[in-house]
Design a protein around this motif. Structure first.
Motif, PDB file in Angstrom:
ATOM      1  N   LEU A 105       5.897 -24.214  20.672  1.00  0.00           N
ATOM      2  CA  LEU A 105       6.451 -25.106  21.371  1.00  0.00           C
ATOM      3  C   LEU A 105       5.804 -26.493  21.254  1.00  0.00           C
ATOM      4  N   ARG A 106       4.564 -26.427  21.572  1.00  0.00           N
ATOM      5  CA  ARG A 106       3.509 -27.468  21.800  1.00  0.00           C
ATOM      6  C   ARG A 106       3.721 -28.518  20.539  1.00  0.00           C
ATOM      7  N   ARG A 107       3.459 -27.626  19.207  1.00  0.00           N
ATOM      8  CA  ARG A 107       3.414 -28.133  17.924  1.00  0.00           C
ATOM      9  C   ARG A 107       4.851 -28.716  17.315  1.00  0.00           C
ATOM     10  N   ILE A 108       5.589 -27.973  17.750  1.00  0.00           N
ATOM     11  CA  ILE A 108       7.206 -28.720  17.402  1.00  0.00           C
ATOM     12  C   ILE A 108       7.175 -30.216  17.732  1.00  0.00           C
ATOM     13  N   GLN A 109       6.776 -30.324  19.244  1.00  0.00           N
ATOM     14  CA  GLN A 109       6.913 -31.686  19.731  1.00  0.00           C
ATOM     15  C   GLN A 109       5.786 -32.566  19.417  1.00  0.00           C
ATOM     16  N   THR A 110       4.764 -32.261  18.918  1.00  0.00           N
ATOM     17  CA  THR A 110       3.424 -33.027  18.495  1.00  0.00           C
ATOM     18  C   THR A 110       3.928 -33.435  17.285  1.00  0.00           C
ATOM     19  N   PHE A 111       4.304 -32.681  16.181  1.00  0.00           N
ATOM     20  CA  PHE A 111       4.472 -33.124  14.882  1.00  0.00           C
ATOM     21  C   PHE A 111       5.792 -33.326  14.663  1.00  0.00           C
ATOM     22  N   ASN A 112       6.896 -33.653  15.533  1.00  0.00           N
ATOM     23  CA  ASN A 112       8.057 -33.887  15.326  1.00  0.00           C
ATOM     24  C   ASN A 112       8.710 -33.173  14.392  1.00  0.00           C
ATOM     25  N   VAL A 113       8.710 -31.806  14.606  1.00  0.00           N
ATOM     26  CA  VAL A 113       9.317 -30.691  13.774  1.00  0.00           C
ATOM     27  C   VAL A 113      10.864 -30.689  13.811  1.00  0.00           C
ATOM     28  N   ARG A 114      11.550 -30.750  12.551  1.00  0.00           N
ATOM     29  CA  ARG A 114      12.834 -30.763  12.397  1.00  0.00           C
ATOM     30  C   ARG A 114      13.307 -29.506  12.093  1.00  0.00           C
ATOM     31  N   GLU A 115      12.554 -28.587  11.333  1.00  0.00           N
ATOM     32  CA  GLU A 115      13.055 -27.287  10.898  1.00  0.00           C
ATOM     33  C   GLU A 115      12.064 -26.317  11.249  1.00  0.00           C
ATOM     34  N   VAL A 116      12.381 -25.309  12.014  1.00  0.00           N
ATOM     35  CA  VAL A 116      11.818 -23.984  12.154  1.00  0.00           C
ATOM     36  C   VAL A 116      12.158 -22.880  11.158  1.00  0.00           C
ATOM     37  N   VAL A 117      11.232 -22.704  10.244  1.00  0.00           N
ATOM     38  CA  VAL A 117      11.410 -21.377   9.477  1.00  0.00           C
ATOM     39  C   VAL A 117      11.155 -20.369   9.799  1.00  0.00           C
ATOM     40  N   ILE A 118      11.851 -19.329  10.164  1.00  0.00           N
ATOM     41  CA  ILE A 118      11.216 -17.883  10.656  1.00  0.00           C
ATOM     42  C   ILE A 118      11.201 -16.769   9.511  1.00  0.00           C
ATOM     43  N   ALA A 119       9.873 -16.874   9.370  1.00  0.00           N
ATOM     44  CA  ALA A 119       9.539 -15.789   7.913  1.00  0.00           C
ATOM     45  C   ALA A 119       9.057 -14.458   8.573  1.00  0.00           C
ATOM     46  N   LEU A 120       9.685 -13.535   9.289  1.00  0.00           N
ATOM     47  CA  LEU A 120       9.448 -12.431   9.822  1.00  0.00           C
ATOM     48  C   LEU A 120       9.780 -11.247   9.178  1.00  0.00           C
ATOM     49  N   ASP A 121       9.294 -10.046   9.402  1.00  0.00           N
ATOM     50  CA  ASP A 121       9.642  -8.770   8.837  1.00  0.00           C
ATOM     51  C   ASP A 121      11.125  -8.537   8.958  1.00  0.00           C
ATOM     52  N   SER A 122      11.716  -7.867   8.050  1.00  0.00           N
ATOM     53  CA  SER A 122      13.212  -7.518   8.327  1.00  0.00           C
ATOM     54  C   SER A 122      13.075  -5.930   9.001  1.00  0.00           C
ATOM     55  N   THR A 123      12.547  -5.756  10.188  1.00  0.00           N
ATOM     56  CA  THR A 123      12.298  -4.651  10.892  1.00  0.00           C
ATOM     57  C   THR A 123      13.078  -4.841  12.569  1.00  0.00           C
ATOM     58  N   LEU A 124      12.850  -3.849  13.141  1.00  0.00           N
ATOM     59  CA  LEU A 124      13.501  -4.000  14.457  1.00  0.00           C
ATOM     60  C   LEU A 124      12.589  -5.049  15.255  1.00  0.00           C
ATOM     61  N   GLU A 125      11.416  -4.916  15.085  1.00  0.00           N
ATOM     62  CA  GLU A 125      10.496  -5.653  15.784  1.00  0.00           C
ATOM     63  C   GLU A 125      10.409  -7.120  15.597  1.00  0.00           C
ATOM     64  N   GLY A 126      10.745  -7.335  13.940  1.00  0.00           N
ATOM     65  CA  GLY A 126      10.932  -8.761  13.426  1.00  0.00           C
ATOM     66  C   GLY A 126      12.101  -9.542  13.969  1.00  0.00           C
ATOM     67  N   ASP A 127      13.543  -8.593  13.985  1.00  0.00           N
ATOM     68  CA  ASP A 127      14.680  -9.184  14.441  1.00  0.00           C
ATOM     69  C   ASP A 127      14.571  -9.444  15.696  1.00  0.00           C
ATOM     70  N   THR A 128      13.933  -8.745  16.531  1.00  0.00           N
ATOM     71  CA  THR A 128      13.899  -8.997  17.933  1.00  0.00           C
ATOM     72  C   THR A 128      12.971 -10.390  18.279  1.00  0.00           C
ATOM     73  N   THR A 129      12.092 -10.343  17.662  1.00  0.00           N
ATOM     74  CA  THR A 129      11.064 -11.560  17.565  1.00  0.00           C
ATOM     75  C   THR A 129      11.732 -12.909  17.164  1.00  0.00           C
ATOM     76  N   ALA A 130      12.558 -12.792  15.951  1.00  0.00           N
ATOM     77  CA  ALA A 130      13.166 -13.834  15.591  1.00  0.00           C
ATOM     78  C   ALA A 130      14.343 -14.168  16.458  1.00  0.00           C
ATOM     79  N   LEU A 131      15.167 -13.400  17.166  1.00  0.00           N
ATOM     80  CA  LEU A 131      16.082 -13.843  18.014  1.00  0.00           C
ATOM     81  C   LEU A 131      15.428 -14.425  19.296  1.00  0.00           C
ATOM     82  N   TYR A 132      14.283 -13.937  19.603  1.00  0.00           N
ATOM     83  CA  TYR A 132      13.539 -14.263  20.852  1.00  0.00           C
ATOM     84  C   TYR A 132      13.361 -16.033  20.657  1.00  0.00           C
ATOM     85  N   ILE A 133      12.652 -16.164  19.463  1.00  0.00           N
ATOM     86  CA  ILE A 133      12.153 -17.491  19.235  1.00  0.00           C
ATOM     87  C   ILE A 133      13.494 -18.341  19.019  1.00  0.00           C
ATOM     88  N   LYS A 134      14.521 -17.984  18.307  1.00  0.00           N
ATOM     89  CA  LYS A 134      15.885 -18.763  18.140  1.00  0.00           C
ATOM     90  C   LYS A 134      16.319 -19.263  19.828  1.00  0.00           C
TER      91      LYS A 134
END
Ligand SMILES: [Zn+2]
Length: 198
Positions: free
Chosen positions: A128-157
């Motif tokens: 969250l801090r680095r999104i602000q610091t570096f004016n990030v426009r796009e966040v690419v979520i590159a996580l596993d296609s597993t239950l844990e990966g899906d859960t984490t991706a959803l949480y971050i979204k």
């Protein structure tokens, strides 16, 4: 018949490695018995020096042997694109594709309630801090296609919902060179849902 106790300890040490079961651990340990003292010392020294030679980048969490890591190069900091990965190793796999020029954020794992891994153990505040610091426009979520990966991706979204960033996730699809007959239903369904313009 009992193994000498040091050999037993070696086997147990190898079992700590991912994907190494009892049989493989025994094979490794017995193999080392053939090495001479010099080769054994060299290997031991390499392992011993890991904490002195390699550390995590204080910014992104990738591995480095310098003050600031190669992925946090000033040119990459201004691209406005950040890629979220679970472990430092993933960065090297993505670099191989030559498709990504932005910065990384290592999470340090995936959410897994069963294993007691909650959001507090992941580098979400740093993200969250680095999104602000570096004016990030796009966040690419590159996580596993597993239950844990899906859960984490959803949480971050959800965490990023209130920020003005585009969230994208790597497309899931057919492995290169695969035939439809041999692809499992889940993969095919995801490939269908994530189909692109041709
Ligand atoms: Zn870095």
């Amino acid at each position: 018949m009992r193994y000498p106790s040091h050999l037993l300890k070696l086997i147990q040490a190898f079992r700590k490695l991912p994907g190494v079961g009892n049989k493989s651990a025994e094979r490794f340990a017995f193999h080392l018995m053939n090495w001479d003292r010099g080769t054994l010392s060299e290997m031991a020294e390499l392992i011993k020096r890991i904490p002195d030679e390699i550390h995590s980048c204080a910014e992104c969490g990738c591995f480095t042997d310098k003050e600031s890591c190669q992925f946090c190069h000033p040119e990459r900091l201004t691209t406005g694109v950040l890629c979220v990965i679970a472990s430092p190793r993933d960065a090297y796999a993505i670099e191989e594709t030559r498709e990504f020029k932005g910065i990384y954020q290592v999470l340090g794992g995936l959410l897994s309630p069963l294993d007691g891994i909650g959001p507090d153990l992941l580098a979400i505040p740093s993200l969250l801090r680095r999104i602000q610091t570096f004016n990030v426009r796009e966040v690419v979520i590159a996580l596993d296609s597993t239950l844990e990966g899906d859960t984490t991706a959803l949480y971050i979204k959800r965490e990023l919902d209130s920020l003005s960033v585009i969230t994208s996730r790597l497309a899931f699809g057919l492995p290169m060179g695969s035939s439809l007959d041999y692809v499992d239903g889940g993969t095919l369904a995801r490939a269908f849902a994530g189909r692109g313009k041709f």
